[in-house]
Structure formats: C-alpha cells, structure tokens
Scaffold this active site. Sequence first.
Site, PDB file in Angstrom:
ATOM      1  N   GLY A   1       0.795  -1.218   0.000  1.00  0.00           N
ATOM      2  CA  GLY A   1       0.000   0.000   0.000  1.00  0.00           C
ATOM      3  C   GLY A   1       0.827   1.268   0.000  1.00  0.00           C
ATOM      4  O   GLY A   1       0.486   2.248  -0.677  1.00  0.00           O
ATOM      5  N   THR A   2       1.912   1.269   0.735  1.00  0.00           N
ATOM      6  CA  THR A   2       2.742   2.477   0.814  1.00  0.00           C
ATOM      7  C   THR A   2       3.341   2.826  -0.538  1.00  0.00           C
ATOM      8  O   THR A   2       3.313   3.990  -0.962  1.00  0.00           O
ATOM      9  CB  THR A   2       3.853   2.302   1.866  1.00  0.00           C
ATOM     10  OG1 THR A   2       3.255   2.205   3.164  1.00  0.00           O
ATOM     11  CG2 THR A   2       4.813   3.486   1.849  1.00  0.00           C
TER      12      THR A   2
ATOM     13  N   ASN B   1      -8.630   3.982   8.732  1.00  0.00           N
ATOM     14  CA  ASN B   1      -8.090   2.790   9.386  1.00  0.00           C
ATOM     15  C   ASN B   1      -8.321   2.764  10.892  1.00  0.00           C
ATOM     16  O   ASN B   1      -8.268   1.712  11.518  1.00  0.00           O
ATOM     17  CB  ASN B   1      -6.588   2.673   9.097  1.00  0.00           C
ATOM     18  CG  ASN B   1      -5.836   3.959   9.383  1.00  0.00           C
ATOM     19  OD1 ASN B   1      -6.090   4.983   8.754  1.00  0.00           O
ATOM     20  ND2 ASN B   1      -4.914   3.913  10.326  1.00  0.00           N
TER      21      ASN B   1
ATOM     22  N   HIS C   1      -1.725  -7.468   2.575  1.00  0.00           N
ATOM     23  CA  HIS C   1      -1.832  -8.029   3.917  1.00  0.00           C
ATOM     24  C   HIS C   1      -3.079  -7.579   4.671  1.00  0.00           C
ATOM     25  O   HIS C   1      -3.296  -7.987   5.814  1.00  0.00           O
ATOM     26  CB  HIS C   1      -0.569  -7.725   4.747  1.00  0.00           C
ATOM     27  CG  HIS C   1      -0.455  -6.314   5.229  1.00  0.00           C
ATOM     28  ND1 HIS C   1      -0.566  -5.981   6.569  1.00  0.00           N
ATOM     29  CD2 HIS C   1      -0.217  -5.163   4.573  1.00  0.00           C
ATOM     30  CE1 HIS C   1      -0.400  -4.685   6.703  1.00  0.00           C
ATOM     31  NE2 HIS C   1      -0.187  -4.163   5.513  1.00  0.00           N
TER      32      HIS C   1
ATOM     33  N   THR D   1      12.308  -7.318 -11.466  1.00  0.00           N
ATOM     34  CA  THR D   1      11.768  -8.656 -11.671  1.00  0.00           C
ATOM     35  C   THR D   1      10.619  -8.892 -10.699  1.00  0.00           C
ATOM     36  O   THR D   1      10.750  -8.673  -9.500  1.00  0.00           O
ATOM     37  CB  THR D   1      12.858  -9.720 -11.449  1.00  0.00           C
ATOM     38  OG1 THR D   1      13.935  -9.472 -12.363  1.00  0.00           O
ATOM     39  CG2 THR D   1      12.311 -11.114 -11.691  1.00  0.00           C
TER      40      THR D   1
ATOM     41  N   CYS E   1       0.869   6.923  23.573  1.00  0.00           N
ATOM     42  CA  CYS E   1       1.134   7.494  24.888  1.00  0.00           C
ATOM     43  C   CYS E   1       2.632   7.599  25.131  1.00  0.00           C
ATOM     44  O   CYS E   1       3.348   6.613  25.070  1.00  0.00           O
ATOM     45  CB  CYS E   1       0.480   6.633  25.969  1.00  0.00           C
ATOM     46  SG  CYS E   1       0.680   7.258  27.635  1.00  0.00           S
TER      47      CYS E   1
END
Length: 386
Positions: free
Chosen positions: A73-74, A153, A203, A239, A326
């Site tokens: 995705g990135t 997300n 994924h 490739t 946090c």
Amino acid sequence: MNTPFIYLDYNASTPNDPRVVDAMLPFLTNHYGNPSSIHSQGIKAKESIEKARKQVANLLDASPNEIVFTSGGTESNNYAIIGTAISNKEKGNHIITSSVEHPAVIEVCKYLETQGFKITYVDVNKNGIVDVKELEKAILPETILITIMHANNEVGSIQPIKEIGEIAKQHGIIFHTDAAQSVGKIATNVKELNVDLLTIAGHKIYAPKGIGALYIKKGITLSKLMHGAGHEFNKRPGTENVMQIVGLGKACEITNQEFNENTSQMRKMRDYLLVQLNSLNFDSIVNGDVSRSLPNTLNMSFKNIDANTVINELRNKVALSAGSACHSGTANLSNVLKATLSDYNYANGTFRFSVGKNTTKQEIDDAIIHFKKAFEKLKLTKLNYH
C-alpha cells in the site's frame, strides 16, 4: 488451561488465508523461473502473473492492463501521488487531501510540499467524514490531484468517494483513493467510485505482507518512481515477485467470491462485540458513526482507562490496538480522534477493535472476560491531553 490467543487487530494485518498459501507454495519450490525468460519456467511465471492480474482486476471491475503490482500500500500511494504530481507539474502544483489520511499519504504530501507543491488538508466532521462542499471549495485552477482514503483505518469512517470522484471529474482533476482498509469489506468497484487511481495492500485481505497493487485508469499517465527495465507495462521496473503476486491474486479471487458472506459475518461480530462491551457497564463512548463505517471496525473510548496498559496486560491473550500513542504521560491523539472524540477525558482509554472474516462469537465472549479482568485489575491513570 490456557485459552487460545484472540486476534482482534485485523485492520493492522490479516493472517494468510490457507488457500492463498497453497497457491503460493509451488512458486517457492518448483516454479522459480524469471517471468521475462522465454523458456517453459519463465512462461509459467509470466502466465501466473497475468492470471493474478485478472483476479485483481475482476475484484475492482477494472481491466487487467490497468493493474500494476507493487510492494504494498505504501508504494502504491507514493506512486499514485508523486507520479501524478510530477507528470502534471506543468498544469499545476496544488493537491487536496484530508487531515485523517494514513501516513503513507500524509507524509508523501508533506514531502511534495518541500518540492514546491501546495497541499490543502481538508478537515473531517465529528464522524470522521470529509465535507464534500468544503473539499470542492478548496479546488483551485492549479489543482491537479485529489487523494482521499476510502475508509479510515482507525474509526472505519467511509468517505463519500463517489461524490468526490464526480467533482474531480467535473473539474478535470485526477482522483486517487487509498482503499487499503476497504477492499474486501465494502464494495470497491472503480467505475462506481469514479476513481482514477486506487491502492490495494495485500496483507489487509489475507495475502502476504510486501505485495500490493495500484489501479491506474486507462489514459492516466504517472511518472515512474524507479527506473530500469520495462516490467509492469513499463510502469514499475524490477523482476516481479511472482510468488506474492500469485498470493494477492488468489486473495482477491477469494474476496470476490465470498464478499457477501464475509462482510455479513464481520458486521455481525462487530455488532455483537459492541453489545458485549456495553454490557461491561464501564463509562464509554463510540467514536465515529458505526452505521457509516467499515463492517469490521469499532473504535471505543473508556473513561479512566489506560488503553496501552490494558493492551500490554493482555498482550499474550488478546491482540488489538490503542487509539492514542502514549509518551511520557501524555496521550497524543490522531487527527481523526481529535475530530471524533466528544470528550478528551476518554482519550487515553481509546481502543480500536477490528474483527475478521473468521472471528467467532466464542472469541468475543472470551475477549470480554479478559477485558473485564484487566479493567478491574489495573490502577486508573490520569494523563494530560493535547
């Protein structure tokens, strides 16, 4: 007796579907040829890639030659955004996105700002949804790209992609959507969504990490991020990762065939989880509008609960995500939580629950027992919020 580990973090990543693994295994053992070679091993690899391309295209109602395989995705987001920016810089230098995008979009836009591009970050409402009218107001004569995620997300908010696509089309602007979280959970027909570019991450749909795809509508030209040989229609050199491409193709085929069954199951389990969490009678609020969110996603905040401590307590029993990062006694809220969280006193107790196609009622029942014990055991911590 140890209870089985319960996975409620499907928005972070999914397990490989066994059928995906079975499809990939021959390419780890017997079918090792280079897809560019013309001998039988190479031809087998090439044919398998093209079969996978059709499987991805069928899921999106696209043409196979509109699908380019990437590392995930990135990379797809980078290619879509930077590729559009560079190839259209003579037309303009303005890009519109939202304030709640994944870092794989936000950070790309920030990079382009250092390269002379202007970025408008449109805010979202209390449900985490972009105001289409505000987005349209942001359009300038030099706007060349709009990039808005299909679904968030964190809280699962589904954006009005079809309407935004219509506006982009009216103004002659290229439109990209990051659909990494939405593919397999809600419909992602590229024609109905009015998109020019769409990102898939393997994924998130029970395929391996390290593989993805970018839908590029016929007629859209992107400047390449990498240069080399003419792989992937001369759009993405290198490739091909045959084994993982085969896995992504199989995952898309399964997603397409079992879409209604899986989305129904996820919604039932998400809704059941909400009922069970409410039955704990801890002071809590739901972030975002469940009726306008992904069927598998639930974002909840509990007052006087430290989510990170709870997650650490349950790390060997239940997998889920905290809604805030946090550090040193301070809860750092994401932009979407800043917009959707109605009371910051709940901020540090924010959890993202995300179920999957195989989540069971028994798993949720067991998870609720773990949550209750953890909530009651741990000391409550007050933090400063900003």
